[in-house]
Design a protein around this motif. Sequence first.
Motif, mmCIF file in Angstrom:
data_model
loop_
_atom_site.group_PDB
_atom_site.id
_atom_site.type_symbol
_atom_site.label_atom_id
_atom_site.label_comp_id
_atom_site.label_asym_id
_atom_site.label_seq_id
_atom_site.Cartn_x
_atom_site.Cartn_y
_atom_site.Cartn_z
ATOM 1 N N PRO A 45 0.800 -1.228 0.000
ATOM 2 C CA PRO A 45 0.000 0.000 0.000
ATOM 3 C C PRO A 45 0.836 1.284 0.000
ATOM 4 C CG PRO A 45 -0.080 -1.041 2.156
ATOM 5 C CD PRO A 45 0.636 -1.994 1.239
ATOM 6 N N ASP A 46 2.135 1.170 0.273
ATOM 7 C CA ASP A 46 2.978 2.361 0.369
ATOM 8 C C ASP A 46 3.854 2.618 -0.849
ATOM 9 O OD1 ASP A 46 2.084 2.908 2.992
ATOM 10 O OD2 ASP A 46 3.485 1.408 3.780
ATOM 11 N N ILE A 47 4.002 1.630 -1.745
ATOM 12 C CA ILE A 47 4.937 1.789 -2.856
ATOM 13 C C ILE A 47 4.543 0.891 -4.025
ATOM 14 C CG2 ILE A 47 6.576 0.027 -2.107
ATOM 15 C CD1 ILE A 47 8.787 2.059 -2.871
ATOM 16 N N VAL A 48 4.768 1.384 -5.230
ATOM 17 C CA VAL A 48 4.585 0.593 -6.452
ATOM 18 C C VAL A 48 5.966 0.474 -7.084
ATOM 19 C CG1 VAL A 48 3.517 0.498 -8.738
ATOM 20 C CG2 VAL A 48 2.228 1.399 -6.796
ATOM 21 N N MET A 49 6.343 -0.742 -7.438
ATOM 22 C CA MET A 49 7.658 -0.984 -8.017
ATOM 23 C C MET A 49 7.499 -1.422 -9.469
ATOM 24 S SD MET A 49 9.282 -2.879 -4.738
ATOM 25 C CE MET A 49 10.999 -2.583 -5.079
ATOM 26 N N ASP A 62 15.116 -7.702 -18.313
ATOM 27 C CA ASP A 62 16.345 -7.501 -17.546
ATOM 28 C C ASP A 62 15.983 -7.172 -16.101
ATOM 29 O OD1 ASP A 62 18.945 -7.190 -16.817
ATOM 30 O OD2 ASP A 62 19.360 -5.504 -18.142
ATOM 31 N N GLN A 63 15.442 -8.143 -15.401
ATOM 32 C CA GLN A 63 14.903 -7.922 -14.060
ATOM 33 C C GLN A 63 15.958 -7.488 -13.050
ATOM 34 O OE1 GLN A 63 13.005 -11.666 -13.289
ATOM 35 N NE2 GLN A 63 11.265 -11.188 -14.596
ATOM 36 N N GLY A 64 17.207 -7.857 -13.270
ATOM 37 C CA GLY A 64 18.259 -7.500 -12.333
ATOM 38 C C GLY A 64 18.836 -6.120 -12.543
ATOM 39 N N ARG A 65 18.409 -5.430 -13.571
ATOM 40 C CA ARG A 65 18.979 -4.127 -13.909
ATOM 41 C C ARG A 65 18.604 -3.040 -12.902
ATOM 42 N NH1 ARG A 65 18.791 -1.074 -19.705
ATOM 43 N NH2 ARG A 65 20.322 0.490 -19.136
ATOM 44 N N GLY A 66 17.470 -3.151 -12.301
ATOM 45 C CA GLY A 66 17.052 -2.154 -11.329
ATOM 46 C C GLY A 66 15.549 -2.061 -11.243
ATOM 47 N N VAL A 67 15.096 -1.368 -10.239
ATOM 48 C CA VAL A 67 13.668 -1.203 -9.972
ATOM 49 C C VAL A 67 13.387 0.275 -9.756
ATOM 50 C CG1 VAL A 67 11.808 -1.746 -8.346
ATOM 51 C CG2 VAL A 67 13.490 -3.487 -8.920
ATOM 52 N N MET A 68 12.316 0.744 -10.353
ATOM 53 C CA MET A 68 11.850 2.113 -10.128
ATOM 54 C C MET A 68 10.707 2.040 -9.120
ATOM 55 S SD MET A 68 10.273 4.862 -12.833
ATOM 56 C CE MET A 68 8.716 4.020 -13.063
ATOM 57 N N SER A 69 10.766 2.865 -8.107
ATOM 58 C CA SER A 69 9.733 2.896 -7.074
ATOM 59 C C SER A 69 8.994 4.221 -7.115
ATOM 60 C CB SER A 69 10.361 2.714 -5.694
ATOM 61 O OG SER A 69 11.056 1.499 -5.622
ATOM 62 N N VAL A 70 7.676 4.156 -7.039
ATOM 63 C CA VAL A 70 6.841 5.355 -7.027
ATOM 64 C C VAL A 70 5.736 5.183 -5.989
ATOM 65 C CG1 VAL A 70 7.273 5.924 -9.447
ATOM 66 C CG2 VAL A 70 5.344 4.478 -8.875
ATOM 67 N N THR A 71 5.111 6.287 -5.634
ATOM 68 C CA THR A 71 3.981 6.207 -4.708
ATOM 69 C C THR A 71 2.762 5.666 -5.455
ATOM 70 O OG1 THR A 71 3.194 8.428 -5.205
ATOM 71 C CG2 THR A 71 4.819 8.207 -3.404
ATOM 72 N N PRO A 72 1.825 5.068 -4.758
ATOM 73 C CA PRO A 72 0.604 4.614 -5.421
ATOM 74 C C PRO A 72 -0.142 5.755 -6.122
ATOM 75 C CG PRO A 72 0.803 3.546 -3.298
ATOM 76 C CD PRO A 72 1.893 4.596 -3.366
ATOM 77 N N VAL A 73 -0.146 6.942 -5.535
ATOM 78 C CA VAL A 73 -0.807 8.084 -6.172
ATOM 79 C C VAL A 73 -0.085 8.452 -7.462
ATOM 80 C CG1 VAL A 73 -1.344 10.536 -5.925
ATOM 81 C CG2 VAL A 73 -1.774 8.980 -4.035
ATOM 82 N N GLY A 74 1.238 8.490 -7.414
ATOM 83 C CA GLY A 74 2.019 8.796 -8.614
ATOM 84 C C GLY A 74 1.791 7.778 -9.714
ATOM 85 N N ALA A 106 -0.928 5.898 -10.125
ATOM 86 C CA ALA A 106 -2.293 6.076 -10.629
ATOM 87 C C ALA A 106 -2.365 7.245 -11.609
ATOM 88 C CB ALA A 106 -3.258 6.292 -9.465
ATOM 89 N N VAL A 107 -1.669 8.338 -11.307
ATOM 90 C CA VAL A 107 -1.642 9.492 -12.214
ATOM 91 C C VAL A 107 -0.984 9.100 -13.533
ATOM 92 C CG1 VAL A 107 -0.634 11.787 -12.559
ATOM 93 C CG2 VAL A 107 -1.710 11.206 -10.377
ATOM 94 N N PHE A 108 0.130 8.371 -13.471
ATOM 95 C CA PHE A 108 0.822 7.914 -14.676
ATOM 96 C C PHE A 108 -0.082 7.019 -15.525
ATOM 97 C CE2 PHE A 108 3.260 4.450 -16.655
ATOM 98 C CZ PHE A 108 3.969 5.189 -17.594
ATOM 99 N N VAL A 109 -0.742 6.060 -14.910
ATOM 100 C CA VAL A 109 -1.618 5.136 -15.642
ATOM 101 C C VAL A 109 -2.757 5.894 -16.314
ATOM 102 C CG1 VAL A 109 -3.256 3.219 -15.374
ATOM 103 C CG2 VAL A 109 -1.006 3.109 -14.271
ATOM 104 N N GLU A 110 -3.367 6.830 -15.626
ATOM 105 C CA GLU A 110 -4.448 7.612 -16.232
ATOM 106 C C GLU A 110 -3.942 8.440 -17.397
ATOM 107 O OE1 GLU A 110 -7.752 7.409 -15.780
ATOM 108 O OE2 GLU A 110 -7.192 5.719 -14.500
#
Length: 59
Positions: free
Chosen positions: A26-30, A36-48, A50-54
């Motif tokens: 509930p606190d983070i979306v990765m 290339d799963q080992g390259r890295g992960v981007m973390s954003v807030t759930p609100v951020g 949701a805004v991106f998806v819309e």
Amino acid sequence: MLHQRNWHTSSYTSQDSCVEVADDDPDIVMVRDTKDQGRGVMSVTPVGWAVFVEYVKQL
């Protein structure tokens, strides 16, 4: 204790060009590259996320 992420892909993406998303915390979306799963992960807030998806839906 580490949380085991529930990674999934969109049914709208192809196998050769997509990202995986873990949105079961509930606190983070990765987000990571499926190919290339080992390259890295981007973390954003759930609100951020949701805004991106819309925004992307409007393209």
